[in-house]
Write a protein that holds these residues in place. Sequence first.
Motif, PDB file in Angstrom:
ATOM      1  N   LYS A   9      41.239  15.832  66.698  1.00  0.00           N
ATOM      2  CA  LYS A   9      41.470  16.695  67.849  1.00  0.00           C
ATOM      3  C   LYS A   9      42.425  15.997  68.819  1.00  0.00           C
ATOM      4  O   LYS A   9      42.289  14.793  69.072  1.00  0.00           O
ATOM      5  CB  LYS A   9      40.113  16.898  68.529  1.00  0.00           C
ATOM      6  CG  LYS A   9      40.014  18.058  69.445  1.00  0.00           C
ATOM      7  CD  LYS A   9      38.612  18.120  70.035  1.00  0.00           C
ATOM      8  CE  LYS A   9      37.548  18.394  68.978  1.00  0.00           C
ATOM      9  NZ  LYS A   9      36.189  18.466  69.557  1.00  0.00           N
ATOM     10  N   LYS A  33      39.821  27.704  66.227  1.00  0.00           N
ATOM     11  CA  LYS A  33      38.734  28.348  66.975  1.00  0.00           C
ATOM     12  C   LYS A  33      37.543  28.492  66.049  1.00  0.00           C
ATOM     13  O   LYS A  33      37.660  28.990  64.933  1.00  0.00           O
ATOM     14  CB  LYS A  33      39.156  29.716  67.477  1.00  0.00           C
ATOM     15  CG  LYS A  33      38.031  30.436  68.215  1.00  0.00           C
ATOM     16  CD  LYS A  33      38.527  31.709  68.856  1.00  0.00           C
ATOM     17  CE  LYS A  33      37.414  32.427  69.596  1.00  0.00           C
ATOM     18  NZ  LYS A  33      36.859  33.535  68.792  1.00  0.00           N
ATOM     19  N   LYS A  34      36.398  28.018  66.537  1.00  0.00           N
ATOM     20  CA  LYS A  34      35.173  28.210  65.772  1.00  0.00           C
ATOM     21  C   LYS A  34      34.591  29.561  66.124  1.00  0.00           C
ATOM     22  O   LYS A  34      34.384  29.873  67.296  1.00  0.00           O
ATOM     23  CB  LYS A  34      34.159  27.111  66.104  1.00  0.00           C
ATOM     24  CG  LYS A  34      34.541  25.778  65.522  1.00  0.00           C
ATOM     25  CD  LYS A  34      33.434  24.767  65.697  1.00  0.00           C
ATOM     26  CE  LYS A  34      33.816  23.450  65.043  1.00  0.00           C
ATOM     27  NZ  LYS A  34      32.881  22.369  65.394  1.00  0.00           N
ATOM     28  N   GLU A  35      34.360  30.377  65.105  1.00  0.00           N
ATOM     29  CA  GLU A  35      33.804  31.719  65.321  1.00  0.00           C
ATOM     30  C   GLU A  35      32.602  31.850  64.392  1.00  0.00           C
ATOM     31  O   GLU A  35      32.745  32.178  63.218  1.00  0.00           O
ATOM     32  CB  GLU A  35      34.873  32.760  65.002  1.00  0.00           C
ATOM     33  CG  GLU A  35      34.422  34.180  65.224  1.00  0.00           C
ATOM     34  CD  GLU A  35      35.590  35.146  65.314  1.00  0.00           C
ATOM     35  OE1 GLU A  35      35.675  36.037  64.485  1.00  0.00           O
ATOM     36  OE2 GLU A  35      36.420  34.989  66.246  1.00  0.00           O
ATOM     37  N   ARG A  37      30.228  30.668  61.794  1.00  0.00           N
ATOM     38  CA  ARG A  37      30.430  29.651  60.760  1.00  0.00           C
ATOM     39  C   ARG A  37      31.885  29.577  60.335  1.00  0.00           C
ATOM     40  O   ARG A  37      32.291  28.647  59.651  1.00  0.00           O
ATOM     41  CB  ARG A  37      29.578  29.979  59.537  1.00  0.00           C
ATOM     42  CG  ARG A  37      28.148  29.579  59.754  1.00  0.00           C
ATOM     43  CD  ARG A  37      27.310  29.908  58.545  1.00  0.00           C
ATOM     44  NE  ARG A  37      25.909  29.924  58.933  1.00  0.00           N
ATOM     45  CZ  ARG A  37      24.981  30.630  58.334  1.00  0.00           C
ATOM     46  NH1 ARG A  37      25.285  31.399  57.327  1.00  0.00           N
ATOM     47  NH2 ARG A  37      23.728  30.573  58.750  1.00  0.00           N
ATOM     48  N   LEU A  39      35.881  29.109  60.522  1.00  0.00           N
ATOM     49  CA  LEU A  39      36.847  28.289  61.232  1.00  0.00           C
ATOM     50  C   LEU A  39      38.191  29.005  61.145  1.00  0.00           C
ATOM     51  O   LEU A  39      38.792  29.085  60.079  1.00  0.00           O
ATOM     52  CB  LEU A  39      36.947  26.922  60.546  1.00  0.00           C
ATOM     53  CG  LEU A  39      37.242  25.716  61.411  1.00  0.00           C
ATOM     54  CD1 LEU A  39      36.254  25.593  62.558  1.00  0.00           C
ATOM     55  CD2 LEU A  39      37.211  24.459  60.556  1.00  0.00           C
ATOM     56  N   HIS A 152      37.366  33.338  77.158  1.00  0.00           N
ATOM     57  CA  HIS A 152      37.860  32.015  76.819  1.00  0.00           C
ATOM     58  C   HIS A 152      38.713  31.417  77.943  1.00  0.00           C
ATOM     59  O   HIS A 152      39.204  30.298  77.809  1.00  0.00           O
ATOM     60  CB  HIS A 152      38.645  32.074  75.510  1.00  0.00           C
ATOM     61  CG  HIS A 152      37.862  32.707  74.403  1.00  0.00           C
ATOM     62  ND1 HIS A 152      36.869  32.055  73.730  1.00  0.00           N
ATOM     63  CD2 HIS A 152      37.876  33.957  73.899  1.00  0.00           C
ATOM     64  CE1 HIS A 152      36.323  32.865  72.841  1.00  0.00           C
ATOM     65  NE2 HIS A 152      36.914  34.032  72.926  1.00  0.00           N
ATOM     66  N   LEU A 155      38.557  27.453  79.180  1.00  0.00           N
ATOM     67  CA  LEU A 155      37.925  26.562  78.190  1.00  0.00           C
ATOM     68  C   LEU A 155      38.606  25.195  78.160  1.00  0.00           C
ATOM     69  O   LEU A 155      39.832  25.105  78.247  1.00  0.00           O
ATOM     70  CB  LEU A 155      38.044  27.168  76.796  1.00  0.00           C
ATOM     71  CG  LEU A 155      36.860  27.920  76.228  1.00  0.00           C
ATOM     72  CD1 LEU A 155      37.193  28.332  74.795  1.00  0.00           C
ATOM     73  CD2 LEU A 155      35.621  27.041  76.243  1.00  0.00           C
ATOM     74  N   ASN A 160      34.509  21.800  71.921  1.00  0.00           N
ATOM     75  CA  ASN A 160      34.201  22.035  70.514  1.00  0.00           C
ATOM     76  C   ASN A 160      34.387  23.471  70.032  1.00  0.00           C
ATOM     77  O   ASN A 160      34.138  23.756  68.865  1.00  0.00           O
ATOM     78  CB  ASN A 160      32.745  21.617  70.267  1.00  0.00           C
ATOM     79  CG  ASN A 160      32.604  20.898  68.939  1.00  0.00           C
ATOM     80  OD1 ASN A 160      33.603  20.490  68.347  1.00  0.00           O
ATOM     81  ND2 ASN A 160      31.388  20.777  68.467  1.00  0.00           N
ATOM     82  N   SER A 161      34.839  24.382  70.894  1.00  0.00           N
ATOM     83  CA  SER A 161      34.954  25.759  70.399  1.00  0.00           C
ATOM     84  C   SER A 161      36.400  26.170  70.135  1.00  0.00           C
ATOM     85  O   SER A 161      36.690  26.816  69.135  1.00  0.00           O
ATOM     86  CB  SER A 161      34.234  26.724  71.334  1.00  0.00           C
ATOM     87  OG  SER A 161      35.048  27.114  72.393  1.00  0.00           O
ATOM     88  N   VAL A 162      37.310  25.785  71.018  1.00  0.00           N
ATOM     89  CA  VAL A 162      38.740  25.965  70.763  1.00  0.00           C
ATOM     90  C   VAL A 162      39.427  24.630  71.017  1.00  0.00           C
ATOM     91  O   VAL A 162      39.186  23.998  72.040  1.00  0.00           O
ATOM     92  CB  VAL A 162      39.358  27.049  71.680  1.00  0.00           C
ATOM     93  CG1 VAL A 162      40.859  27.170  71.424  1.00  0.00           C
ATOM     94  CG2 VAL A 162      38.676  28.389  71.464  1.00  0.00           C
TER      95      VAL A 162
END
Length: 204
Positions: A9, A33-35, A37, A39, A152, A155, A160-162
Amino acid sequence: MKNLRPFNKLPRNFYTRDVITVAKELLGKVLVKKEGRELLSGLIVETEAYDGSVDQAAHTFIGRTKRNEIMFNYGGYFYVYFTYGAHFCCNIVTGKKEEGTAVLIRAVEPLTGIKQMTENRFNKTLVNDKEKINLTNGPGKVCKAFNINKEHYGLDLTGNSVFVLDRPRLSNKDIVITKRIGIKKSVDLPWRFFIKDNSYVTKR
DNA sequence: CCACGGATTGGCT
DNA sequence: GCCAATCCGTGGA
């Protein structure tokens, strides 16, 4: 290409540099972006720099408002705005506190989660090559495919999400520099950057 | 292939 | 009340 693990990252100090440098160096990096499960990820292929201190097209040119306030933070935050009554566009805040600078993500090349992106964009799963090109080749399309919206806004991209994964830096000969598109003010600034010959760059 | 314009919300004057 | 860091469909060549 499915396995994104070997890549790190991008850290805070990548983003806190000046907006032009970050706009150029974001090319070839991977937006993730984690959505659930899933990716969702894509190679960043086209960016534009916005700098409220000199640039009338930047949302921060008029000073601080509720909408643009995240752009006055230091780099590494997500600035998402709504426009034309229909579309979201996502930006990465850059520089030091109070600078009011950000990089617009104009296009990415889809890497993982393509099926989910297609559902997000077209509400169906079939993809031919023409549809694949059309998935994320524009700022509104990127947000639609990645399901990026108002939620978003602000953020932290070191979270850890985007976030954005590091990749080897591109050579200058692979980067094309032009005037920005789709704006009416400060139209002559050469602050649009894209990867040469990449088919996912915005069509004109 | 190209040019044109409608959609539609919300931020700001 | 104006109009936007866009997208897509339509209509003509």
